[in-house]
Design a protein around this motif. Structure first.
Motif, short mmCIF file in Angstrom:
data_model
loop_
_atom_site.label_atom_id
_atom_site.label_comp_id
_atom_site.label_asym_id
_atom_site.label_seq_id
_atom_site.Cartn_x
_atom_site.Cartn_y
_atom_site.Cartn_z
N SER A 65 0.86 -1.18 0.00
CA SER A 65 0.00 0.00 0.00
C SER A 65 0.89 1.23 0.00
N LYS A 98 -0.78 6.43 -4.40
CA LYS A 98 -1.60 5.25 -4.67
C LYS A 98 -0.80 4.28 -5.53
N GLU A 114 -4.94 -0.54 -10.53
CA GLU A 114 -6.27 -0.26 -9.99
C GLU A 114 -6.36 -0.68 -8.53
N GLY A 115 -6.95 0.19 -7.67
CA GLY A 115 -7.18 -0.14 -6.26
C GLY A 115 -6.26 0.61 -5.31
N TRP A 116 -6.63 0.62 -4.02
CA TRP A 116 -5.79 1.32 -3.04
C TRP A 116 -4.70 0.42 -2.46
N ALA A 130 -2.33 -3.36 -3.64
CA ALA A 130 -2.02 -4.21 -4.80
C ALA A 130 -1.12 -5.35 -4.36
#
Length: 358
Positions: free
Chosen positions: A53, A59, A63-65, A67
């Motif tokens: 994170s 970020k 895609e996403g907060w 991975a």
């Protein structure tokens, strides 16, 4: 034989297998700036999956907060990376392509220009998108052109050759069929190629079971009524005539024992016979010619149009091309380019919202 010597024999006989089992290399800890990895170790064995994170204001570059990344023989799949919250990850735009950045993300206010795949066109002529504070402006949409064709039809006992399967073909695309072994083209439908014209494929071949009298004939087939037994000119295997003659703007797409087949390049129409044979006097039968059916405009050299390279337009067709930006314009402007019997006409630059201004 003792167990010690037996183990030595196994090492001698199976070194490759033992090496393969230990070939997978570990990974070093990923270097992640503005973020953290779990679990945190100095090295990771092959197949290990880590999660990561990013710190406030940043970020993951996916895609996403959070991975994940996997150690694959010494290399991290999708190496962990944290980027600024105002940056954008590469968008997925179906049926289109654009120039990707080398670092895998796009900075704030970066603009991408897309190009639709063959058979597709930009909806509402929108071809660009801009990264604004971590979000892309509405992405371009590449939709099927009205003059494009779906997958070519399947005819009994045929297969398409020299062409990978695809679901959409652009206008003027040509594909070629071949008959199943033991079958031959029916005499009433001799054309093996079909062409995409106005969203519809031209009529294809019909293959029927081959008989002793079917096919293109042997070396004694007469030409122009001259029989092989009367000393007249007749066809012979093409190998006797050497290399096929060159036809401007065309290529040889098929070579058989008794004929060669030509195909004109895009934006040229074929006139004359599709198949050319070798004659017994060492000459070739009548050759096809390829006649131009297009205009072209070099946008790199045009002062009005946006530079996108060479554009070809078929006779009787028109195309909207984007104009170079002007400081006073609030929206994109386009010009209608027409091709009429070889003559090119480029209209005025107009906003799609103010067509009356042309």
């Amino acid at each position: 034989m003792s167990g010690r010597y037996f183990g030595f024999v196994l090492l001698v006989l199976f070194p490759v297998e033992l090496h393969a089992q230990t070939a997978a290399e570990p990974c070093r800890a990923p270097r992640l700036v503005k973020g953290f990895v779990v679990p945190e170790q100095e090295t990771y064995s092959h197949g290990t999956v880590v999660s990561y994170s990013c710190d406030n204001g940043h970020k993951p570059a996916v895609e996403g907060w959070w991975a994940t990344s996997t150690c694959q023989n010494g290399v991290w799949s999708q190496p962990p990376q944290c980027i600024d919250n105002n940056a954008c990850i590469p968008p997925v735009i179906p049926n289109a392509e654009y120039t990707a950045t080398s670092d895998g993300w796009h900075p704030n206010k970066d603009v991408i220009r897309t190009k639709c795949d063959k058979g597709y066109e930009h909806k509402d002529y929108a071809a660009t998108a801009t990264c604004i504070n971590g979000t892309w402006t509405p992405l371009p949409v590449c939709e099927k052109r009205e003059d494009a064709c779906d997958t070519p039809p399947q005819y009994p006992h045929t297969v398409i050759v020299n062409q990978k399967y695809q679901e959409l073909f652009s206008v003027d695309s040509r594909v070629q069929y071949e008959c199943e072994h033991g079958y031959t083209i029916d005499g009433t439908r001799t054309n093996k190629s079909v062409i995409c014209m106005g969203g519809i494929w031209t009529e294809g071949p019909q293959c029927s079971r081959q008989t002793a009298s079917s096919g293109h004939g042997g070396s004694g087939t007469a030409v122009g009524g001259a029989g092989s037994s009367g000393g007249g000119i007749h066809t012979v295997p093409v190998s006797r005539c050497g290399n096929p003659p060159l036809v401007e703007h065309a290529e040889v797409v098929e070579t058989r024992d008794m004929f060669v087949r030509y195909q004109c390049n895009n934006y040229f129409d074929e006139v004359g016979p599709e198949e050319v044979m070798c004659l017994s006097d060492g000459t070739w039968s009548q050759l096809p010619t390829c006649e131009s059916n297009h205009c072209f405009v070099d946008t790199d050299q045009n002062r009005k149009l946006l530079s996108v390279g060479m554009i070809f337009i078929k006779y009787g067709e028109n195309m909207k091309l984007e104009c170079k930006r002007h400081s006073s314009w609030l929206t994109e402007h386009h010009a209608v380019v027409q091709c009429t019997n070889g003559n090119l006409n480029i209209g005025e630059c107009c906003s799609k919202y103010n067509q009356w201004s042309c």
